[in-house]
Enzyme design. Structure first.
Site, PDB file in Angstrom:
ATOM      1  CE  LYS A   1      -1.714   2.960   2.278  1.00  0.00           C
ATOM      2  NZ  LYS A   1      -1.522   4.275   1.715  1.00  0.00           N
TER       3      LYS A   1
ATOM      4  N   GLY B   1       7.179   5.646   7.687  1.00  0.00           N
ATOM      5  CA  GLY B   1       6.298   6.805   7.388  1.00  0.00           C
ATOM      6  C   GLY B   1       6.489   7.632   9.065  1.00  0.00           C
ATOM      7  CB  SER B   2       4.285  10.282  10.476  1.00  0.00           C
ATOM      8  OG  SER B   2       3.191   9.575  10.419  1.00  0.00           O
TER       9      SER B   2
ATOM     10  N   GLY C   1       2.981   5.320  12.580  1.00  0.00           N
ATOM     11  CA  GLY C   1       3.694   3.982  13.246  1.00  0.00           C
ATOM     12  C   GLY C   1       3.152   3.230  14.588  1.00  0.00           C
TER      13      GLY C   1
ATOM     14  CD  GLU D   1      13.752   1.748   9.648  1.00  0.00           C
ATOM     15  OE1 GLU D   1      14.195   2.748  10.097  1.00  0.00           O
ATOM     16  OE2 GLU D   1      14.205   0.519  10.231  1.00  0.00           O
TER      17      GLU D   1
ATOM     18  CD  GLN E   1       5.766  17.919   4.524  1.00  0.00           C
ATOM     19  OE1 GLN E   1       4.710  17.184   4.826  1.00  0.00           O
ATOM     20  NE2 GLN E   1       6.546  17.796   4.987  1.00  0.00           N
TER      21      GLN E   1
ATOM     22  CD  GLU F   1      10.639  13.619  10.360  1.00  0.00           C
ATOM     23  OE1 GLU F   1       9.359  13.529  10.731  1.00  0.00           O
ATOM     24  OE2 GLU F   1      11.451  13.015   9.933  1.00  0.00           O
TER      25      GLU F   1
HETATM   26  P1  NAD Z   1       2.588   8.902   7.002  1.00  0.00           P
HETATM   27  O1  NAD Z   1       2.805   8.114   8.329  1.00  0.00           O
HETATM   28  O2  NAD Z   1       1.608  10.135   6.984  1.00  0.00           O
HETATM   29  O3  NAD Z   1       1.984   8.106   5.798  1.00  0.00           O
HETATM   30  C1  NAD Z   1       3.035   6.653   5.505  1.00  0.00           C
HETATM   31  C2  NAD Z   1       1.867   5.746   5.006  1.00  0.00           C
HETATM   32  O4  NAD Z   1       0.804   5.179   5.982  1.00  0.00           O
HETATM   33  C3  NAD Z   1       0.999   6.330   3.683  1.00  0.00           C
HETATM   34  O5  NAD Z   1       1.045   5.270   2.579  1.00  0.00           O
HETATM   35  C4  NAD Z   1      -0.275   6.294   4.257  1.00  0.00           C
HETATM   36  O6  NAD Z   1      -1.534   6.454   3.635  1.00  0.00           O
HETATM   37  C5  NAD Z   1      -0.248   5.326   5.530  1.00  0.00           C
HETATM   38  N1  NAD Z   1      -0.975   5.338   6.500  1.00  0.00           N
HETATM   39  C6  NAD Z   1      -1.491   6.726   7.166  1.00  0.00           C
HETATM   40  N2  NAD Z   1      -2.364   6.449   8.142  1.00  0.00           N
HETATM   41  C7  NAD Z   1      -2.405   5.114   8.548  1.00  0.00           C
HETATM   42  C8  NAD Z   1      -2.820   4.267   9.351  1.00  0.00           C
HETATM   43  N3  NAD Z   1      -3.575   4.821  10.260  1.00  0.00           N
HETATM   44  N4  NAD Z   1      -2.775   2.942   9.285  1.00  0.00           N
HETATM   45  C9  NAD Z   1      -2.031   2.448   8.083  1.00  0.00           C
HETATM   46  N5  NAD Z   1      -1.570   3.311   7.417  1.00  0.00           N
HETATM   47  C10 NAD Z   1      -1.704   4.369   7.322  1.00  0.00           C
HETATM   48  O7  NAD Z   1       4.065   9.519   6.295  1.00  0.00           O
HETATM   49  P2  NAD Z   1       4.419  10.287   5.238  1.00  0.00           P
HETATM   50  O8  NAD Z   1       3.775  11.600   5.579  1.00  0.00           O
HETATM   51  O9  NAD Z   1       4.014   9.663   3.861  1.00  0.00           O
HETATM   52  O10 NAD Z   1       6.163  10.107   5.168  1.00  0.00           O
HETATM   53  C11 NAD Z   1       6.794  11.170   5.904  1.00  0.00           C
HETATM   54  C12 NAD Z   1       7.201  10.617   7.128  1.00  0.00           C
HETATM   55  O11 NAD Z   1       8.043   9.511   6.774  1.00  0.00           O
HETATM   56  C13 NAD Z   1       8.315  11.436   7.971  1.00  0.00           C
HETATM   57  O12 NAD Z   1       7.929  11.477   9.413  1.00  0.00           O
HETATM   58  C14 NAD Z   1       9.464  10.750   7.477  1.00  0.00           C
HETATM   59  O13 NAD Z   1      10.663  10.754   8.750  1.00  0.00           O
HETATM   60  C15 NAD Z   1       9.288   9.140   7.623  1.00  0.00           C
HETATM   61  N6  NAD Z   1      10.247   8.540   6.828  1.00  0.00           N
HETATM   62  C16 NAD Z   1      11.100   7.666   7.673  1.00  0.00           C
HETATM   63  C17 NAD Z   1      11.950   7.025   6.826  1.00  0.00           C
HETATM   64  C18 NAD Z   1      13.046   5.863   7.716  1.00  0.00           C
HETATM   65  O14 NAD Z   1      13.343   5.164   6.896  1.00  0.00           O
HETATM   66  N7  NAD Z   1      13.352   6.085   8.780  1.00  0.00           N
HETATM   67  C19 NAD Z   1      12.217   6.935   5.477  1.00  0.00           C
HETATM   68  C20 NAD Z   1      11.242   7.907   4.814  1.00  0.00           C
HETATM   69  C21 NAD Z   1      10.537   8.542   5.329  1.00  0.00           C
END
Ligand code: NAD
Length: 480
Positions: free
Chosen positions: A174, A226-227, A231, A248, A329, A380
């Protein structure tokens, strides 16, 4: 040219029903890059059942055949690098050379795991009992759910898919709803290379779809990037289903510059780490901690570096940083910039955007002598914003950097071996760099953070086996 229309796919069935979303070019918001049908959350169940039945077939495929398929995927991704990279630039906003680098990384990761398939090992132990032997075997975990963000829409999905497939799992991916075009190009390239459609499901949609997948009891393992907030909610869902977890998450990565560093090198690395990718990289360093002896010269170099970063259309070869990915953003970053302006820090900015289109452009900003407690120094921000902090010595720099709840990456610029040793020992980060940017990891070594930045086994490298496989211990008694 009509914009491509992208859909989810379960086995060989394209899902036509659901909300249709327009994906806009963040460098030219009048341009529609693609239209995407978002799958209904109730499709989660069918996707899991399909992945479950495909798993049995994929795990039994002869290893050499899996290797060949993954090598073909690596080659095909490289062959299509121009078109995939252009999709990344137009949909996500990063400049074309960076997008090409991202696609190359995806290809490299498939090549790495194609070889890794053949290196899976078990263990053999003598038994404490007579005529008995003990084997420890590694097996795939089953159905893997990969949920990915928008900032690396090709490299991050590739990292998760390549490892999961290599070890014999079926995958439901996804991707971020913000950048589904480039991820779907990746997936269709991998399928064209020979990965059966039923083994790799693509479900396009937002957080609700992600949540319904994450709480599905048929998912055996979830690999999420993701965030921190998302997470956490995935962690709660997995606690119910007992799925294995690899998370991550975010980072606030520090770059420490000591008196004996080369000031020009330190400034170049600081600026590139903070601004490339418009600062939307989880390993970007957005705070620089500087000791007094080098401060004046370092900041002179850094101010000059900031003014060299041209913002604009990511397909323009003169441009070094593209727009932010979305209005949300841009607005978030602007809020931090406004607070920093009110605080009255000395500020240097890059030149005005080079574009005649309306886009989510934010030029690089650098603020000096920022208070370590200011949100500019602790949050961040995920934009081209750099805060420099004055510190008396390395001890204080480590103390401030280690106060962060994050621990993804951190770097130091110095010629002192003693300082390097101390930093390597005491800096609480999963990735530590010396005289190198905090961003820019390699495709064959472990990746991940400590503290709130990561949870579970590392990504990439042979360490990935501890997440994508599980062990079983088998005792065999051979009567004589
Ligand atoms: P996000 O958490 O908003 O979204 C990430 C993914 O999760 C998307 O596919 C989104 O649709 C999905 N999602 C959202 N809510 C959900 C839920 N309740 N249950 C399951 N899935 C859900 O993050 P973003 O804005 O897409 O990305 C930016 C963030 O990602 C930043 O915080 C960045 O630091 C982090 N990031 C971390 C790494 C790493 O390796 N540590 C790498 C890249 C990005």
């Amino acid at each position: 040219m009509t914009a491509p229309h992208i859909r989810s796919r379960i086995a060989n069935e394209w899902l036509e029903h659901g909300h249709i979303h327009e994906i806009r070019n963040p460098a030219d918001i009048g341009e529609t890059v693609a239209t995407a049908v978002f799958a209904e959350p109730l499709e989660a169940d069918r996707a899991v059942r399909t992945a479950r039945s495909a798993f049995d077939f994929w795990r039994r495929m002869p290893l050499m055949q899996r290797t060949h398929i993954l090598f073909s995927a690596s080659r095909l991704i490289a062959e299509h690098s121009q078109s995939i990279a252009r999709a990344i630039s137009r949909e996500q906003g990063k400049v074309l050379p960076e997008a090409m680098g991202e696609v190359q990384r995806a290809s490299d990761i498939f090549a790495y795991f194609a070889g890794e398939v053949l290196r899976m090992r078990g263990e053999h132990y003598p038994s404490t009992r007579p005529n008995t032997e003990i084997e420890v075997v590694r097996e795939p975990v089953g159905v893997v759910l990969a949920i990915t963000p928008w900032n690396f829409p090709v490299a991050i999905p590739a990292t998760k898919i390549a490892a999961a497939l290599a070890y014999g799992n079926s995958v439901i991916l996804k991707p971020s709803e913000v950048t589904p075009l480039s991820t779907s190009l990746l997936v269709e390239t991998v399928v064209a290379a020979g990965v059966p459609e039923s083994v790799l499901t693509l479900l396009i949609g937002g957080g609700q779809l992600g949540a319904s997948l994450a709480r599905h009891p048929g998912i055996d393992a979830i690999s999420f990037t993701g965030s921190i907030e998302t997470g956490r909610s995935i962690r709660r869902a997995a606690a119910e289903t007992e799925a294995e977890l690899q998370l991550e998450l975010g980072g606030k990565n520090a770059w420490v510059v000591l008196d004996d560093a080369d000031p020009a090198l330190a400034a170049r690395i600081a600026a590139e780490s903070a601004f490339l990718g418009s600062g939307q990289r989880c390993t970007a360093s957005s705070i620089v901690l500087v000791t007094p002896g080098i401060r004046t010269t370092f900041l002179e170099h850094l101010r000059e570096e900031v003014t060299r970063f041209i913002t604009g259309d990511p397909l323009d070869p003169e441009v070094r940083i593209g727009p932010l990915v979305s209005a949300a953003q841009r607005d978030k970053v602007e809020t931090y910039l406004q607070q920093a302006r009110v605080a009255g820090y000395r500020m240097t900015t890059g030149p005005a955007p080079r574009s005649s289109h309306a886009g989510y452009f934010v030029v690089p900003h650098m603020f000096e002598s920022v208070d370590p407690e200011d949100t500019l120094a602790t949050d961040e921000i995920f934009g081209p914003v750099l805060a420099t902090l004055d510190v008396p010595d390395l001890e204080t720099a480590l103390m401030i950097a280690n106060r962060s709840p994050y621990g993804l990456s951190a770097g130091i610029c110095t010629r002192s071996l003693a300082a390097v040793q101390k930093f390597k020992r005491e800096m609480e980060a999963g990735i530590v760099t010396v005289n190198l940017p905090t961003a820019g990891s390699e495709p064959h070594v472990p990746f991940g953070g400590v503290k709130q930045s990561s949870h579970g086994p590392r990504e990439i490298s042979s360490h990935a086996a501890s997440f994508f496989t599980r062990t079983r211990t088998i005792y065999t008694s051979v009567p004589v």
